[in-house]
Design an enzyme around this catalytic site. Structure first.
Site, PDB file in Angstrom:
ATOM      1  N   HIS A 156      11.252  22.601   7.375  1.00 17.87           N
ATOM      2  CA  HIS A 156      10.743  22.876   8.721  1.00 17.87           C
ATOM      3  C   HIS A 156      11.077  24.318   9.052  1.00 17.87           C
ATOM      4  O   HIS A 156      12.238  24.726   9.016  1.00 17.87           O
ATOM      5  CB  HIS A 156      11.371  21.944   9.761  1.00 17.87           C
ATOM      6  CG  HIS A 156      10.826  22.163  11.141  1.00 17.87           C
ATOM      7  ND1 HIS A 156       9.740  21.456  11.635  1.00 17.87           N
ATOM      8  CD2 HIS A 156      11.199  23.027  12.130  1.00 17.87           C
ATOM      9  CE1 HIS A 156       9.471  21.862  12.860  1.00 17.87           C
ATOM     10  NE2 HIS A 156      10.339  22.818  13.186  1.00 17.87           N
ATOM     11  N   CYS A 157      10.056  25.089   9.384  1.00 17.11           N
ATOM     12  CA  CYS A 157      10.240  26.513   9.665  1.00 17.11           C
ATOM     13  C   CYS A 157      10.100  26.760  11.161  1.00 17.11           C
ATOM     14  O   CYS A 157       9.016  26.564  11.723  1.00 17.11           O
ATOM     15  CB  CYS A 157       9.211  27.349   8.896  1.00 17.11           C
ATOM     16  SG  CYS A 157       9.346  29.123   9.225  1.00 17.11           S
TER      17      CYS A 157
END
Length: 327
Positions: A156-157
């Site tokens: 998850h960025c």
């Protein structure tokens, strides 16, 4: 049969009642769902806004501090066009990576009817996520920020306020590539501009005062150097993950592959939506990869994971079956 640590993390049962489908709410119909994917996470939204502001700041310094005051018209036009084209592609890639469904598994599909419709055979297992009440496909992981299970989730960025999964990995790779390119381009232009200002009068090389010009250029140089290193590393790790057919989570867990790996070039074609073409570099092109068929949510269990009815009951009696891996 000895219960391995793997069995302590996931529900591995062949009968619907062991998955507790009565606790799952049926998923909403597609007609009631919006077509836009957006994660309402305060930190992610703030990071995305900061990303756009930093790109706009770089564009401001490049145009108004370095190129517009330049006496070389050809130099200004060429570099201005190139920088703004790359910046536009970077922001477009960021937009697509942020608003594209990364491969979310339908929420709440672990119902009794759906599980029975799978017609599970001996030697087959299903994985249930207790958080989003979904039947998890192979290689799917639950994201605590998106609150969904994501197929082939890499990570998850927060900078794109989204997970990087099988449906938007191309856009994330393009985003990191274009940011690295405009950062390198900005560093080169800053170097040339400093040389030009040292040779000429500082009052003539910029429309701003010399102290302001120096501060703006130093800030741009620091920003460009920082993002060049960061995005180059991210670009390399993403391409490596695609070529090795191994996500970041799988590599971090040192997970042994239970799937048939594909070659590096085939992985690139799958991630970028077809044979090599200019469309690979186009953030506006849609991926032509086919979504997994519903039947693919059922994975063939390795021999060590198959449990008999007696072993399942013993396993449940030990209060271990309810423990699920928090991915």
């Amino acid at each position: 049969m000895m219960i391995t640590p793997v069995h302590r993390f996931r529900d591995i049962e062949r009968k619907p009642e062991y998955l507790q489908p009565e606790k799952c709410v049926p998923p909403p119909s597609r007609a009631s769902l919006g077509t836009m994917w957006f994660i309402r996470d305060g930190c992610g939204i703030a990071c995305a806004v900061v990303t756009w502001m930093l790109v706009f700041y770089a564009d401001f310094v490049v145009l108004l501090v370095m190129l517009v005051p330049s006496r070389d018209y050809v130099y200004s036009v060429i570099n201005g066009t190139l920088f703004n084209t790359l910046a536009f592609l970077a922001l477009a890639s960021h937009f697509r990576a942020m608003l594209t469904d990364p491969g979310a598994v339908p929420k709440g599909n672990a119902t009794k009817e759906f599980i029975e419709s799978l017609q599970l055979k001996p030697g087959q297992v299903v994985y249930k996520c207790p958080k989003c009440c979904s039947i998890k496909p192979d290689r799917a992981h639950h994201c605590s920020v998106c609150k969904r299970c994501i197929r082939k989730m890499d990570h998850h960025c927060p900078w794109v306020n989204n997970c990087v999964g099988e449906n938007n990995q191309k856009y994330f790779v393009l985003f990191t590539m274009y940011i690295a390119l405009i950062s390198l381009h900005a560093l080169i232009m800053v170097g040339f501009h400093f040389l030009y200002c040292f040779e000429e009068d500082w009052t003539k090389c910029s429309s701003f005062s010399p102290p302001t010009t120096v501060i703006l250029l130093i800030l741009l140089c620091f920003e460009a150097l920082l993002f060049l290193i960061f995005t180059s590393v991210m670009f390399g790790t993403q391409v490596h993950s695609i070529c090795t057919d191994e996500t970041g989570i799988e590599r971090l867990k040192n997970q042994k592959p239970t799937w048939e790996k594909i070659s590096g070039w085939e992985g690139m074609k799958l991630a970028f939506g077809g044979a090599f073409s200019l469309g690979w570099f186009n953030p506006f092109s849609n991926l032509s990869c086919k979504s997994p068929a519903p039947a693919e949510v059922v994975a063939a269990a390795p021999a060590s994971a198959i449990m008999t009815q007696e072993e399942i009951e013993q396993f449940l009696a030990q209060n271990v079956a309810a423990q699920v891996l928090h991915e």
